[in-house]
Design a protein around this motif. Structure first.
Motif, PDB file in Angstrom:
ATOM      1  N   ASP A  54       2.071  14.927  -2.973  1.00 42.39           N
ATOM      2  CA  ASP A  54       0.900  14.063  -2.823  1.00 42.39           C
ATOM      3  C   ASP A  54       0.797  13.070  -3.976  1.00 42.39           C
ATOM      4  O   ASP A  54       0.416  11.906  -3.779  1.00 42.39           O
ATOM      5  N   ARG A 101       3.216  10.271  -3.596  1.00 43.69           N
ATOM      6  CA  ARG A 101       2.740   9.352  -2.549  1.00 43.69           C
ATOM      7  C   ARG A 101       1.688   8.377  -3.086  1.00 43.69           C
ATOM      8  O   ARG A 101       1.458   7.325  -2.489  1.00 43.69           O
ATOM      9  N   GLU A 134      10.560   8.702   1.997  1.00 42.56           N
ATOM     10  CA  GLU A 134       9.394   8.203   1.262  1.00 42.56           C
ATOM     11  C   GLU A 134       9.682   7.981  -0.216  1.00 42.56           C
ATOM     12  O   GLU A 134       9.184   7.024  -0.804  1.00 42.56           O
TER      13      GLU A 134
END
Length: 209
Positions: A44, A47, A106
């Protein structure tokens, strides 16, 4: 420890080993790092960090580990293998040509990022072009995230400090194979890092475009 002066054209984010084998469910090392990754909030936090860094104009450098030879001949004739190399011969982490050896969609490179030559063991500078590329881009400060906290992150950060870079660590954007590894990384960090910031703290000091 903090340092608020991060210029976009003098700062680089180093994302260490963002492979599927580490960062994707089903990867060969994913379950090994998952407990500490969940505890730190690694995924997280990445991100948040990576898009914010790109938006700020700070350069992203990908610092990848050596791809394992599918035939297992990486270390033929080598005299001195470390523990990770010995263990890795069987399961071939980051195997060349495999899904696990591909960059995570990602967290891996995007257009405009710099992909460094692969390191064989832990230090992203050893036998690679990382120092050369950082200098060519005018980088003075490096910010380290990725894997593993007490091996590649620490080894790369220590060497960066030794050769004159300002080093920032973001501990909640790292993970390790066990809690002891995370504790060791935390203990050692102040000996070489000029700044130790949480994701929240780092995002606050990123330059604004």
């Amino acid at each position: 420890m903090t340092d608020a002066a991060y210029q976009a054209d003098r700062t680089a984010l180093l994302i260490v080993d963002p492979y599927n084998d580490f960062m994707s469910e089903g990867g060969k090392l994913y379950e090994a790092i998952k407990p500490t990754a969940d505890q730190s909030g690694l995924f997280d936090n990445l991100r948040q960090i990576i898009p914010a860094v790109r938006a700020s104009g700070v350069k992203v450098f990908i610092v990848p580990h050596h791809h394992a030879d599918p035939h297992g001949h990486d270390y033929d004739g080598w005299q001195h293998l470390n523990m990770f190399m010995e263990q890795g011969r069987g399961y071939k982490a980051f195997e060349a040509g495999s899904w696990g050896g591909e960059f995570h969609p990602e967290f891996g490179p995007q257009p405009g990022d710099v992909v460094v030559k692969e390191h064989w063991s832990q230090n992203g500078f050893a036998n690679t072009d990382l120092d050369f590329l950082l200098k060519q881009h005018g980088i003075q400060k490096v910010v380290l995230v990725g894997l593993v906290a007490n091996s590649c992150i620490e080894a790369t950060g220590r060497y960066a400090m030794e050769i004159g870079y300002h080093v920032t660590l973001i501990p909640d954007a790292t993970a390790a194979f066990n809690e002891e590894g995370m504790a060791a990384a935390k203990t050692n960090a102040p000996f070489y890092a000029h700044a130790i910031l949480s994701t929240e703290e780092f995002l606050k000091v990123l330059p604004k475009q």
